[in-house]
Design an enzyme around this catalytic site. Sequence first.
Site, PDB file in Angstrom:
ATOM      1  CB  CYS A  79       4.873   5.397  -1.524  1.00 57.65           C
ATOM      2  SG  CYS A  79       3.866   6.162  -0.241  1.00 57.65           S
ATOM      3  NE  ARG A  94       3.204   7.771  -4.188  1.00 58.47           N
ATOM      4  CZ  ARG A  94       4.312   8.097  -4.850  1.00 58.47           C
ATOM      5  NH1 ARG A  94       4.364   7.918  -6.159  1.00 58.47           N
ATOM      6  NH2 ARG A  94       5.352   8.598  -4.226  1.00 58.47           N
TER       7      ARG A  94
END
Lengths: 144, 288
Positions: free
Chosen positions: B246, B251
């Site tokens: 990410c 994430r």
Amino acid sequence: MLPSALRDVLDTFALVSDPVDRANLLIDFANRFRPVPPEIATPPYPADHLVPYCESEAYVWLVPQADGTANLHFAVENPSGISAKALASILASTLSGLTPEEIEQVSPDIVEQIFRQNISMGKGMGLMAMVQAVQALARAARQR
Amino acid sequence: MTTPIESRGYARGEALVSTDWAATHLQDPSVRIIESNEDMLLYPTGHIPGAVQVDWTADLNDQVRRDYLSREAFEALASRIGITPETTVVFYGDKNNWWACYAFWVFQLFGHTQARVMDGGRLKWDQEGRPTTREVPKYAATTYRARERQDGPHRAFRNEVLAHVRAKGQLVDVRSPEEYSGARMHMPDYPNEGALRGGHIPGARSIPWARAINADDGTFKTADELREIYLQEHALKPTEPTIAYCRIGERSSHTWFVLRYLLGFSNVRNYDGSWTEWGNLVGAPIEK
């Protein structure tokens, strides 16, 4: 020169060294946060009041008063954005009622003084952007 | 009403526990509940009774280098939160458990396999009106002998990613479509943590991380729903080596959890250098 009410808050933070006490102080400010009243703005808030880079979706308004002073209002849309609410509460309570010239004296340096170790990597930028947004609004109001 | 975890068809569903399960283990000395959030001030406003806070900046990262904590620092952290290698640690937190998954992932670098994520995180716990407290629990310090950090199985470095690109390996970009396309240099509304170039790693599939989540309560989608996204829509193969990335690795640790534990991918790593490294690397290939 920082406005005196803001200096008082910074002095308070400077006296508190324990991280837990500092966190509680910040949370007290966050709990005192009151979002922008409906007579000024209602959601969905206009994008031109959105603070860039702030992860908590913070909005800011500077509302000039008849006596030449101005009031600051914020909205923080992320319910988990405790840091943003704390800073908004500090800025609104210490800078409202001052003239735009006085409000413009605020500096992004206060973020480090207020949050110190209670801050995550990358978070400082968003919080400093809140202060810069206040400065920009004050500058614009002064030049009006 | 969310489907019970055991009926959702996950490959390694034991890595996930429900809020009900957590609620019945609040007093269990073999279980430690750990909250991890983006904003470290969230935990002190109220948390699950007995839960400790592990913060990604202060606790999990090296304080000087861009790297994770050392074995010694992990042992000290484990001691502070009163766990042994036998303790079942249960992570939960804000926003679909993104930082909870990150903390879970870092714990795997040290081989703490007795680890779970609480499905739905803070959101579901609060929605269900379960108790919270501001009281920070104190646990007796433990002695935890950790093995050296083993990055290899779970973590990808830039040169490995480059080799993976050349070998046309499976890559998953879990950022927003705007970040993937290079139209936007950072997460919508999030600070731009510095990348000089926008775009994505060549060959990466764009599968935003939160697609794995039911937005109304923060729980994970069922295995069938996840397979539809990752296997059918994007043709990922669970047996192929896979790397997720990410912007700074939080994430993608969430997607790493989904692929490895919920869908049973056999070899999936998180490229935590992510776009803040790749987008600054001189000469690194970029696709827009």
